[in-house]
Write an enzyme that holds these catalytic residues in place. Structure first.
Site: not given
Ligand code: CA2
Length: 149
Positions: A12-13, A20, A25, A77, A80, A101, A103, A110
């Site tokens: 997700p996201n 963003r 990221y 990946n 969340a 996996e 990230h 974090r």
């Molecule tokens: O570091 C990673 O790849 C995470 O899997 C990213 C997740 C986070 O919840 C994990 O703890 C670590 C969040 C992905 C959200 O992606 C976004 C990308 C751009 C803007 C906002 C969110």
């Protein structure tokens, strides 16, 4: 097992990549990442499929599909869902191939709630903190592990 087939799953996201929070990221979009992975796969004759969903059930169904198509590996990946989803762990436990996996951020730098991963209980390898190049690192690892033409 189909040595030619690799499935890449984005949670997700991650559709917001490059749009963003570039400080966390990076600036690369999900389309760019997937295109680069396809290019690498093409060079070695791998059939790669990339899928992103904001829905846990759709990711689980994609893991089931990877099991049925005999994918050699899943690069995932879970975003969340990494930290919450026993259901994704259960689906991965039913998959016989390699699980990597990924990230983008270093989750250990974090918040504490990101330090636990259900998926890590199944993953054969984990890559974190290398930005979006983590996906290429994962694909190279999968290729070196025996996915080939
Ligand atoms: O570091 C990673 O790849 C995470 O899997 C990213 C997740 C986070 O919840 C994990 O703890 C670590 C969040 C992905 C959200 O992606 C976004 C990308 C751009 C803007 C906002 C969110």
């Amino acid at each position: 097992m189909n040595q030619h087939k690799v499935t890449v799953l984005h949670g997700p996201n991650l559709n917001l990549l490059g749009v963003r929070q570039p400080d966390v990221y990076g600036y690369e979009t999900l389309d760019n990442i997937n295109t680069s992975l396809h290019e690498t796969a093409l060079m070695v004759g791998l059939d790669i499929s990339c899928f992103q969903s904001n829905h846990e059930g759709e990711l689980i169904e994609a893991i089931h599909a990877a099991r049925l198509d005999g994918s050699f590996a899943i690069i995932i990946n879970p975003a969340a869902y990494t930290h919450t989803s026993v259901a994704i762990l259960d689906a991965l436990n039913a998959f016989e191939g390699k699980v990597i996996e990924v990230h983008i951020s270093n989750v250990y730098k974090r918040e504490g709630f990101r330090h636990h991963s259900y998926v890590s209980l199944r993953a054969d390898g984990i890559i974190a903190g290398f930005g979006t190049q983590g996906y290429q690192i994962a694909l190279n690892a999968v290729i070196n592990a025996g996915a080939y033409e």
